[in-house]
Write a protein that holds these residues in place. Structure first.
Motif, PDB file in Angstrom:
ATOM      1  N   SER A  29       0.839  -1.185   0.000  1.00 29.60           N
ATOM      2  CA  SER A  29       0.000   0.000   0.000  1.00 29.60           C
ATOM      3  C   SER A  29       0.884   1.248   0.000  1.00 29.60           C
ATOM      4  CB  SER A  29      -0.882  -0.030   1.234  1.00 29.60           C
ATOM      5  OG  SER A  29      -1.606   1.143   1.325  1.00 29.60           O
ATOM      6  N   LYS A  41       1.571   5.604  -1.359  1.00 31.58           N
ATOM      7  CA  LYS A  41       0.955   6.857  -1.776  1.00 31.58           C
ATOM      8  C   LYS A  41       1.996   7.742  -2.434  1.00 31.58           C
ATOM      9  CE  LYS A  41       1.473   9.557   2.418  1.00 31.58           C
ATOM     10  NZ  LYS A  41       0.795  10.208   3.538  1.00 31.58           N
ATOM     11  N   ILE A  88      -3.515   7.605  -2.971  1.00 32.93           N
ATOM     12  CA  ILE A  88      -3.256   6.226  -2.531  1.00 32.93           C
ATOM     13  C   ILE A  88      -3.165   5.293  -3.737  1.00 32.93           C
ATOM     14  CG2 ILE A  88      -4.139   4.327  -1.151  1.00 32.93           C
ATOM     15  CD1 ILE A  88      -3.292   6.754   0.458  1.00 32.93           C
ATOM     16  N   SER A 133      -1.150   1.202  -5.105  1.00 34.71           N
ATOM     17  CA  SER A 133      -0.471  -0.023  -4.689  1.00 34.71           C
ATOM     18  C   SER A 133       0.747  -0.250  -5.564  1.00 34.71           C
ATOM     19  CB  SER A 133      -1.396  -1.232  -4.826  1.00 34.71           C
ATOM     20  OG  SER A 133      -2.253  -1.300  -3.730  1.00 34.71           O
ATOM     21  N   SER A 184       1.969   4.072   2.597  1.00 34.19           N
ATOM     22  CA  SER A 184       0.842   4.908   2.995  1.00 34.19           C
ATOM     23  C   SER A 184       0.568   4.839   4.487  1.00 34.19           C
ATOM     24  CB  SER A 184      -0.404   4.461   2.235  1.00 34.19           C
ATOM     25  OG  SER A 184      -0.789   3.189   2.696  1.00 34.19           O
ATOM     26  N   PHE A 206      -1.486   2.813   5.652  1.00 32.15           N
ATOM     27  CA  PHE A 206      -2.867   2.337   5.778  1.00 32.15           C
ATOM     28  C   PHE A 206      -2.928   0.876   6.154  1.00 32.15           C
ATOM     29  CE2 PHE A 206      -5.761   5.447   3.373  1.00 32.15           C
ATOM     30  CZ  PHE A 206      -5.210   6.477   4.096  1.00 32.15           C
ATOM     31  N   ASN A 207      -1.943   0.117   5.724  1.00 41.46           N
ATOM     32  CA  ASN A 207      -1.939  -1.266   6.201  1.00 41.46           C
ATOM     33  C   ASN A 207      -1.092  -1.315   7.458  1.00 41.46           C
ATOM     34  OD1 ASN A 207       0.752  -1.347   5.532  1.00 41.46           O
ATOM     35  ND2 ASN A 207       0.508  -2.685   3.785  1.00 41.46           N
ATOM     36  N   GLU A 220       3.983   4.998   8.123  1.00 43.89           N
ATOM     37  CA  GLU A 220       3.838   5.880   6.985  1.00 43.89           C
ATOM     38  C   GLU A 220       5.189   6.469   6.593  1.00 43.89           C
ATOM     39  OE1 GLU A 220       1.073   8.946   7.823  1.00 43.89           O
ATOM     40  OE2 GLU A 220       1.433   9.976   5.926  1.00 43.89           O
ATOM     41  N   THR A 259     -11.095  -3.958  12.058  1.00 45.83           N
ATOM     42  CA  THR A 259     -11.506  -3.970  10.651  1.00 45.83           C
ATOM     43  C   THR A 259     -12.357  -5.189  10.338  1.00 45.83           C
ATOM     44  OG1 THR A 259      -9.285  -4.791  10.232  1.00 45.83           O
ATOM     45  CG2 THR A 259      -9.758  -2.556   9.528  1.00 45.83           C
ATOM     46  N   PRO A 269      -9.078  -4.704   5.016  1.00 46.00           N
ATOM     47  CA  PRO A 269      -7.939  -3.791   5.134  1.00 46.00           C
ATOM     48  C   PRO A 269      -7.474  -3.352   3.744  1.00 46.00           C
ATOM     49  CG  PRO A 269      -7.300  -6.026   5.714  1.00 46.00           C
ATOM     50  CD  PRO A 269      -8.789  -6.023   5.554  1.00 46.00           C
ATOM     51  N   ASN A 270      -7.218  -2.084   3.642  1.00 44.79           N
ATOM     52  CA  ASN A 270      -6.926  -1.522   2.321  1.00 44.79           C
ATOM     53  C   ASN A 270      -5.467  -1.736   1.944  1.00 44.79           C
ATOM     54  OD1 ASN A 270      -7.155  -0.130  -0.008  1.00 44.79           O
ATOM     55  ND2 ASN A 270      -7.010   1.896   0.927  1.00 44.79           N
ATOM     56  N   ASP A 271      -5.030  -2.960   1.973  1.00 49.31           N
ATOM     57  CA  ASP A 271      -3.623  -3.154   1.600  1.00 49.31           C
ATOM     58  C   ASP A 271      -3.463  -4.142   0.469  1.00 49.31           C
ATOM     59  OD1 ASP A 271      -2.734  -5.374   4.365  1.00 49.31           O
ATOM     60  OD2 ASP A 271      -4.250  -5.482   2.834  1.00 49.31           O
TER      61      ASP A 271
END
Lengths: 280, 173
Positions: free
Chosen positions: A169, A171, A178, A180, A211, A213-214, A219, A269, A276-278
């Protein structure tokens, strides 16, 4: 009956061949499964110790560049420490430990590495005994390297960023978009940045970072620099190429990071039924 | 096959494995040409060895290489395929008058023409199988052809150099 047995006996070589190939296929198919613990890979106890010995011979050739990288990292950390340490004449407000202490760091040494196949793995010289767990992120002073997929008592296997199944993940640093990162298997110095919508303005030279996020990476760890932006064939997304900031051919000492809040984050989550946004 | 011969073959087997894992693993020319010299450990076994032991040896070698390469089953599958086809292929290539007793199929014994006809197709098949498995699941690009041909050439040249330098005529090693 006897004729059947005789027939089976006459094609025994072929049957053995089929049997052995099935074992090979089973190994191939089972390896990438999540619970595919340390079974027949380079982080096994025996293999690991052999690789460790080999590495202790070879490391002398890389001492110069390793020292340079470490001292560079040291200098950067000292600078940050200087900025963080409270001055005598200001009030100092200490954060609650729950906020302050999210990521734990370890260091380890790469004892086995490959970069020319499509599924590349690394082996590290630390394992369960030293506190390494499956799922930790791996990076060095240059940027992201991979994620731990298996640990034995003293060694760990890491799925390299040079593995066509690993998505990180990411950015774009200056715009915060965002995306990948995924390796396309062509060149060990370049990868693709996926899922950037067409309306986003992306420029060659933009930095790509993790990112956060995961739960794997904090970050802002470098991944690479964008070096090609094309319209591409897909209707919704741009076709973006990036150049890794990490030189995978010269890995020596690496850092491992664990999010100590990971379990909590994952329960949350899954409870709220969000993936999860990964992309992993 | 005499006892000392078995010991020699065993040492050769180990040497091929160690050279492959400790030296050749880090040696990839232009990022594309690999040298899988260990296939010669199977190819150069004496002609009399039956299919079953050859395949079992190939299986052991494949697993050992796979463990160090972190390529589960890929080397194993390819080398077992090579071992399965080795003896039939030797039969197909029988020269006029048949093979001599106790002569391993090495370059100094058999000559370049026979040796090439014997090893090259098998090495090509092994490499094609390995890189096909490696490319599996990714978009197959034309670079697989470059990779296979480059690696076959590299392995083949290295194999011949090794045979010329380290093997003597009419004997094992």
């Amino acid at each position: 009956m006897q004729r059947i047995l005789l027939f089976v006996y006459s094609i025994r070589a072929f049957l053995l061949f089929v049997g052995l190939e099935l074992v090979a296929a089973w190994m191939l198919l089972n390896y990438n499964s999540r619970q595919g613990a340390v079974f027949l890979n380079s982080s096994g106890q025996f293999t690991g110790s052999i690789l460790n010995t080999k590495d202790s011979f070879l490391e002398y050739f890389y001492l110069g560049s390793t020292n340079e990288a470490l001292s560079e990292k040291n200098a950067r950390l000292l600078k940050r420490l200087e900025n963080l340490s409270p001055l005598g004449d200001t009030t100092f407000f200490e954060l609650d430990s729950g906020f302050a202490h999210t990521f734990d760091f370890w260091s380890a040494k790469v004892i086995n590495n490959s970069l020319h196949l499509h599924q590349n793995y690394l082996t590290l010289n630390k394992g369960k005994k030293q506190g390494i767990k499956v799922g930790m992120g791996v990076f060095n002073e240059q940027g992201v390297i991979g994620r731990v997929t298996g640990v034995s008592t003293n060694f760990a296997t890491v799925i390299s960023l040079l593995h066509t199944d690993l998505l990180v993940s990411s950015k774009i640093k200056h715009s915060g978009v965002i995306a990948s990162t995924r390796w396309d298997g062509v060149d060990s110095k370049r990868a693709k940045l996926l899922y950037v919508p067409r309306h986003v303005e992306v420029e060659v030279g933009d930095t790509v970072v993790t990112s956060g996020f995961n739960a794997t990476f904090p970050e802002g760890i470098h991944i690479g620099v964008i070096d090609a932006v094309n319209e591409g064939e897909e209707t919704n997304y741009l076709d973006i190429g990036l150049e890794f900031s990490t030189d995978f051919s010269k890995l020596s000492y690496v850092y491992l990071v664990e999010n100590s809040m990971r379990a909590e984050l994952d329960t949350l989550t899954s409870k709220t039924n969000l993936l999860p946004n990964d992309g992993q | 096959m005499t006892g000392s011969n078995v010991v020699k073959l065993g040492i050769a087997f180990l040497m091929y494995f160690m050279v492959q894992v400790f030296v050749l693993k880090d040696l990839v020319l232009f990022g594309d040409a690999f040298c899988f010299l260990y296939v010669y450990a199977i190819l150069l076994m004496p002609i009399e060895v039956r299919s079953t032991p050859i395949m079992l040896l190939a299986f052991v070698m494949g697993i050992l290489i796979d463990v160090f390469y972190d390529t589960p089953g890929m080397h194993t599958g390819s080398i077992v395929l090579l071992a399965f086809l080795r003896n039939p292929w030797i039969k197909v290539n029988t020269p006029r008058g048949g093979y001599d007793e106790n002569v391993p199929p090495i370059l100094p014994n058999m000559g370049l023409a026979w040796s090439t006809a014997y090893t090259f197709p098998l090495v090509l098949l092994h490499h094609a199988c390995f890189f096909y498995l490696d490319f599996l699941g990714t978009s197959v690009s034309p670079s697989i052809v470059i990779r296979i041909l480059g690696s076959v050439l590299f392995t083949f040249v290295m194999g011949n150099v090794v045979q010329l330098l380290l093997y003597t005529k009419k004997k094992g090693i």
